[in-house]
Motif scaffolding. Structure first.
Motif, short mmCIF file in Angstrom:
data_model
loop_
_atom_site.label_atom_id
_atom_site.label_comp_id
_atom_site.label_asym_id
_atom_site.label_seq_id
_atom_site.Cartn_x
_atom_site.Cartn_y
_atom_site.Cartn_z
N HIS A 90 26.94 -17.64 111.08
CA HIS A 90 26.46 -17.05 112.51
C HIS A 90 27.32 -17.05 113.92
O HIS A 90 26.85 -15.85 114.30
N ASP A 119 27.91 -26.29 109.86
CA ASP A 119 27.02 -25.46 108.85
C ASP A 119 29.03 -24.41 108.41
O ASP A 119 29.21 -23.63 108.84
N GLU A 141 20.46 -25.05 115.09
CA GLU A 141 21.05 -24.11 114.16
C GLU A 141 20.90 -22.62 115.13
O GLU A 141 20.38 -21.75 114.58
N ASP A 151 27.77 -24.37 104.21
CA ASP A 151 26.14 -23.79 103.96
C ASP A 151 26.86 -22.63 103.22
O ASP A 151 26.90 -21.69 104.47
N GLU A 173 27.40 -22.81 113.22
CA GLU A 173 27.67 -22.46 111.81
C GLU A 173 28.93 -21.10 111.83
O GLU A 173 28.45 -20.11 112.67
#
Ligand code: XUL
Ligand code: CO
Length: 437
Positions: free
Chosen positions: A269, A294, A230, A337, A266
């Motif tokens: 991110h 995510d 990730e 998330d 994600e």
């Protein structure tokens, strides 16, 4: 507004409904292009945010109570699990994800941790069997405890490296027992705060060896799922080694791990790395490394990981466009998330937040298919590169030319005309598709 306990199940009521506890766009059993929405979207609940996060921030303590009225640690974690499964049922969510320490009390020794973890994994297995809910992925929290302050598999201390392996091994065993389809390596503290105290080459080499050992152990035990990296560029360290999708893919290629390993992208991110969510998904996809998502969003005004529930429909549409082009999720899914804001501190807010996120992705799914069916954007892109379908362009694509031939060909060219990229027009097409009939 009704209380959490009064809501038995969140149902689909359609876009005209004003019921806050109903889905407006997510209709789990509606079939779109041959699959139900629940199969397309594979939503997952994140244990750490939903079951454990209690509103603490850098400046203040809890605003929510997630102890469920319990003091005894193991009983409390059983109640947390009961809450997780009840919530999944209310929301028609089929999957969940956890870190080892999300599901059990850590205790006072490694032995106690391993014991508590095993008790809770068995408890979760029972709950899965009763409800049909499934584990999407698990992961070891190798960043919270102070021994991980300088990293886990990139720690300068070999004992920490060994302890990290013990925890990942426990999670792989749990994954196998629970039938999970993914194991996630999020970097945690695998990175550095300053190069003046860091041997980057050794740390990266150790990290590669760690991942190979994890893969070899898991495969030897019959694990069939994906390993997932990730990416995240920073936070908690100044520089995280898995900076973004391109960096992570390069790391996987260097260590010969592509295939067993894919990426878990994600949204927040991606934006921290200065990329769009769609960009990261595209990089994963074109490298054969798209694994899982995510789902969340950041605040464009803030430079940190706010983990907000996703509501930006442009982003969810373009994300689902990439997922559809990939052929849908296989072992992966859409893990929220995301956490409710510190001021959204009731159990009702958890339902409202998931409804917002699930509806945003349901809209994204519907609109991405509309965009693909409309065809104007795909057609434009195809035509834009048509010079590569014949003549010298085709030779380039087929790898059948060289610099001598290209130079000779270019000498004879007179008026080279590069066509307009039509960005504004294409962005308005996107709006027409999203907001038109
Ligand atoms: C941290 C983060 C993690 C991973 C799992 O930014 O996203 O929660 O998803 O360790
Ligand atoms: Co994450």
């Amino acid at each position: 507004m009704e209380k959490y306990s009064e809501i038995k199940k969140v149902n689909y009521e359609g876009p005209k409904s004003k019921n806050p506890f109903a889905f407006k766009f997510y209709n789990p059993d509606e079939v779109i292009e041959g699959k139900t929405m629940r199969e397309h979207l594979k939503f997952a609940l994140s244990y750490w945010h939903t079951i454990n996060y209690s509103g603490t921030d850098m400046f203040g303590g809890d605003t929510e109570d997630k102890t469920f009225g319990e003091k005894d640690p193991l009983t409390m974690y059983k109640k947390k699990a009961d809450f997780a499964f009840e919530l999944m049922e209310k929301l028609s969510i089929d999957y969940y994800c956890f870190h080892d320490v999300d599901i059990c009390p850590v205790g006072n020794s490694v032995e106690e941790y391993l014991h508590n973890f095993e008790v809770m994994v068995d408890y979760l297995k029972e709950k899965q069997e009763k409800t049909g809910k499934k584990l999407l992925w698990d992961t070891a929290n190798n960043f919270g405890d102070k021994v991980f302050m300088a990293g886990a598999a990139t720690s300068p201390n070999a004992d920490v490296y060994a302890l990290s392996a013990l925890k990942v091994k426990a999670c792989i065993d749990a994954d196998i027992k629970l039938g999970g389809t993914g194991y996630v390596f999020w970097g945690g503290r695998e990175g550095y705060d300053t190069l003046v105290n860091t041997d980057m080459a050794l740390e990266l080499d150790n990290l590669g060896k760690f991942m190979k050992m994890a893969r070899d152990y898991a495969r030897s035990k019959g694990y069939k799922g994906d390993f997932l990296i990730e990416p995240k560029p920073k936070e908690p360290t100044k520089h995280q080694y898995d900076f973004d999708a391109a960096t992570a893919v390069n790391f996987l290629r260097t260590n010969d791990l592509l295939g067993d390993f894919k990426l878990n992208i994600e949204a927040n991110h991606a934006t921290l790395a200065g990329h769009t969510f769609q960009h990261e998904l595209r990089v994963a996809r074109i490298n054969g490394a798209f694994g899982s998502i995510d789902a969340n969003q950041g605040d464009p005004m803030l430079g940190w990981d706010t983990d907000q529930f996703p509501t930006n429909v442009y982003d969810t549409t373009m994300a689902m466009y990439e997922v559809i082009k990939e052929g849908g999720f296989k072992n992966g899914g859409l893990n929220f998330d995301a956490k409710t804001r510190r001021q959204s501190n009731t159990l009702e807010d958890i339902l409202l937040a998931y409804i917002a996120g699930m509806d945003a992705f349901a809209l994204g799914l519907r609109l991405a298919y509309k965009l693909i069916k409309d065809g104007r954007i795909d057609e434009f892109v195809k035509n834009r590169y048509s010079s590569y379908t014949s003549g010298i362009g085709k030779k380039i694509v087929d790898g059948e030319t060289n610099f001598e031939e290209l130079a000779a060909y270019a000498r004879g060219l007179k008026d080279i005309k590069v066509e307009s990229g039509r960005q504004e027009y294409l962005e308005s097409v996107l709006n027409e598709v999203m907001f038109g009939e």
